[in-house]
Design an enzyme around this catalytic site. Structure first.
Site, PDB file in Angstrom:
ATOM      1  N   TRP B 163      25.658 -17.755 -22.661  1.00  0.00           N
ATOM      2  CA  TRP B 163      26.576 -18.762 -23.213  1.00  0.00           C
ATOM      3  C   TRP B 163      26.757 -19.911 -22.256  1.00  0.00           C
ATOM      4  O   TRP B 163      26.851 -21.069 -22.673  1.00  0.00           O
ATOM      5  CB  TRP B 163      27.905 -18.108 -23.597  1.00  0.00           C
ATOM      6  CG  TRP B 163      27.668 -16.891 -24.423  1.00  0.00           C
ATOM      7  CD1 TRP B 163      28.011 -15.604 -24.129  1.00  0.00           C
ATOM      8  CD2 TRP B 163      26.947 -16.832 -25.667  1.00  0.00           C
ATOM      9  NE1 TRP B 163      27.554 -14.757 -25.107  1.00  0.00           N
ATOM     10  CE2 TRP B 163      26.904 -15.478 -26.054  1.00  0.00           C
ATOM     11  CE3 TRP B 163      26.330 -17.769 -26.473  1.00  0.00           C
ATOM     12  CZ2 TRP B 163      26.268 -15.059 -27.233  1.00  0.00           C
ATOM     13  CZ3 TRP B 163      25.701 -17.352 -27.638  1.00  0.00           C
ATOM     14  CH2 TRP B 163      25.673 -16.021 -28.007  1.00  0.00           C
ATOM     15  N   ASP B 164      26.792 -19.597 -20.973  1.00  0.00           N
ATOM     16  CA  ASP B 164      26.806 -20.649 -19.964  1.00  0.00           C
ATOM     17  C   ASP B 164      25.563 -21.530 -20.087  1.00  0.00           C
ATOM     18  O   ASP B 164      25.643 -22.752 -20.054  1.00  0.00           O
ATOM     19  CB  ASP B 164      26.807 -20.029 -18.554  1.00  0.00           C
ATOM     20  CG  ASP B 164      28.204 -19.748 -18.036  1.00  0.00           C
ATOM     21  OD1 ASP B 164      29.161 -20.383 -18.497  1.00  0.00           O
ATOM     22  OD2 ASP B 164      28.333 -18.882 -17.153  1.00  0.00           O
ATOM     23  N   VAL B 165      24.419 -20.869 -20.176  1.00  0.00           N
ATOM     24  CA  VAL B 165      23.155 -21.606 -20.215  1.00  0.00           C
ATOM     25  C   VAL B 165      23.082 -22.465 -21.474  1.00  0.00           C
ATOM     26  O   VAL B 165      22.788 -23.670 -21.415  1.00  0.00           O
ATOM     27  CB  VAL B 165      21.960 -20.625 -20.151  1.00  0.00           C
ATOM     28  CG1 VAL B 165      20.650 -21.347 -20.438  1.00  0.00           C
ATOM     29  CG2 VAL B 165      21.911 -19.941 -18.783  1.00  0.00           C
ATOM     30  N   GLY B 168      25.501 -25.354 -21.297  1.00  0.00           N
ATOM     31  CA  GLY B 168      25.030 -26.367 -20.370  1.00  0.00           C
ATOM     32  C   GLY B 168      23.972 -27.261 -20.995  1.00  0.00           C
ATOM     33  O   GLY B 168      24.052 -28.494 -20.918  1.00  0.00           O
TER      34      GLY B 168
END
Lengths: 385, 385
Positions: B163-165, B168
């Site tokens: 989810w971070d990736v 981003g």
């Protein structure tokens, strides 16, 4: 759509599986016009599971916000129609997005002959064009050996097709980068990206590759313990599960306050002569920390744990199934078209997805100016349905 | 950089953790100038694991292609310097990317007073601003209950912070969308996106949410079996693991040819009166299929399996550890700056990452025109190091 920040941008998507459709869906969610073109009679994955009452929910999700054309792409006439669609659309058109391989009529050179400033974004599995998909790439990139329960023998795949998703979103960014450049210079572009290269780039950005090169000890499999800091899952008395994180010194303090375990935590520090405000130390001593938290959570209900954690500002979250998610979370039950909120634009709810081919006739009329007799002829020739 | 397709675009990143740095890294990988601003003395995660010889490899990976400034952001003078940096940069500047919360001097309104066409992209955990990170969000979004070995009791987190990736990369697309709009209309924008909304959007695009709403039976946990089609891992005689996929009818045919099991596969079809060219049927009968493939793979070495699979065009891949990946794959050992190949630009190798604060003095000189005596004064006041 047409109301979002990308209003006017026009993309023709000729795709299958997840990555390219995800790119199209990302652009459509911001208001671009995305025309997904399908082989008449159903593409390779038009009926993919999950299916509900004969409709592929997988397919519907990826087509959100798009318009759908079904055309016989094997016929010369069909290829001509799609070519006209690709090269049209005015200054913000002339963009094609695909993962089906650019050969024959769809080759970049062929299309660029007809529109010099064409932008083609082509997604492949591996950079040499060899076949590879999310699942084979994921196997080769290292994550299945560090995912899953500690002590487990074999590889554990993650279910989320993360490389497809990342590649799709990145391809959407690549469309915007190429269109920006075209606007500044008038130049078109062939843009290629491979799922395997995206996986490698992500693993590089997250430090996994440098670690593999420089650090002697291989990255281990730590179950649900988060590497290098403190975070783990715990089970409550009533069978709930919670993810508990202490990534910063402040969050670590909150966890001690919420559980009343600040004293025992300090005892661990004294015992080893360490400072648990250092996240690396929390990781090293995670078993001792967890041995204190585990019974604390296990003897309390989820509701009690929630109150205590929220009261002290602990960084935590309950585990939920997909069904619990759509039941409990209004933003999942009825999501916005895009997760991005642009202040200059009103946020709209996710539009329904078109049935495959639903917009064929309308778009051939409005985009290519075809009339009734021509459409009837195409139908008779079996070029459209 | 400055050589890529986004040359000229200038972004100031004030960030921590993964998502916002990933957004900056994505833009930098395409040639944007990204200035990462750090709290002097080290931000919240400047030393995050993995670490090698005192250097955070995590941090280095996320700073690839950027330039780094270390400034005391708590001091008024430091805030002023960073404000000047944000609002500068000419027509393609005035862009700030953050996940640290836009309050006080960093509030959108405050900065937009100084540059009306400012673009601010702000990433949060949850849309209400409540704290949430990849790991707590992932717990709540359903995947840990369908990931991991069949029959396993608890949730299984994936290790990739997906989810971070995704957030981003999506934030990078949002920067480009907002900059496109600014170029067309002159208007700036506050752009907000929450990790939890991104997770929900992805689950929606992949059909998981519609399935949870419409299909009575909850999605199960199928281990490494791919839902709705045929794909699974197998172990070779010499202890290798391979991921084998048959997602299309053609790939299914290849698998029968490679293994010589086309006959037994046909017998399954006859026995049940089904057609295994239908991927749904392959999923339903996956155990019978796997019972045939398993001994075939288990009695052969990885080299033999490789030859047979490659010879017949099977869609497959070997499992590798991170160390095997960087040893065996030249594109992982020495990756390109970006996984995207733009035909109008030469591809460059990933540049080294700056040490934290390495470019402070240089950028204050070139971007803000500060001279030697001013820099000395700032150093004396402890605003820069």
């Amino acid at each position: 759509m047409g109301e979002g920040i990308l209003a006017g941008l026009r993309v023709v998507e000729i795709s299958a599986f997840v990555a390219a459709p995800m790119a199209g869906a990302t652009l459509a969610s911001m208001g671009a016009e995305v025309f997904r073109v399908e082989q008449l009679g159903g593409g390779i994955d038009a009926a993919r599971w999950p299916v509900h009452e004969g409709r592929s929910l997988y397919r519907a999700g990826l087509d959100q916000g798009k318009r759908s054309l079904a055309i016989d792409l094997r016929s010369e006439r069909g290829q001509q129609l799609v070519t006209d669609l690709i090269i049209g659309g005015g200054p913000a058109g002339g963009i094609v997005l695909s993962n089906l391989g650019a050969r024959g009529w769809m080759a970049y050179e062929r299309l660029a002959e007809k529109r010099r400033d064409l932008i083609m974004v082509m997604i492949t599995g591996s950079p040499d064009g060899g076949s590879a998909v999310d699942y084979t790439i994921n196997a080769g990139v290292g994550f299945p050996w560090v995912t899953g329960p500690e002590g487990w023998g074999g590889p554990v795949n993650h279910v989320l097709p993360a490389w497809d998703v990342t590649t799709g979103v990145l391809a959407a960014a690549a469309v915007l980068a190429a269109e920006r450049h075209r606007r500044l210079t008038g130049q078109g572009q062939l843009v290629q990206l491979a799922l395997s290269d995206v996986a490698i780039a992500v693993a590089a950005h997250l430090g996994f590759l440098a670690e593999a090169k420089l650090v002697e000890e291989p990255r281990g499999r730590y179950g649900n313990d988060l590497y290098g800091t403190y975070a783990r899952d715990f089970r409550t008395r009533d069978g709930g599960y919670v993810m508990v994180c202490a990534l910063t010194a402040r969050q670590w303090k909150s966890l001690g306050e919420a559980t009343g375990l600040a004293g025992p935590f300090a005892a661990i520090e004294v015992m080893h002569g360490i400072d648990l405000r250092d996240e690396g130390e929390r990781f090293r001593h995670r078993r001792e920390i967890s041995a204190l938290i585990e019974p604390w959570v296990a003897t309390r209900t989820l509701a009690t744990v929630r109150d205590a954690f929220d009261g002290a500002g602990v960084l935590w979250g309950p585990y939920r199934t997909f069904k619990e998610l759509v039941r409990e979370d209004p933003s999942a039950a009825d999501p916005f078209a895009s997760p991005i909120d642009f202040s200059g634009f009103e946020r709209v709810k996710a539009p329904p997805s078109p049935a495959i081919g639903a917009n064929t006739q309308q778009l051939l009329e409005t985009e290519l100016g075809l009339g009734g007799s021509e459409l009837a002829e195409l139908r008779e020739q079996g070029v459209i349905g």
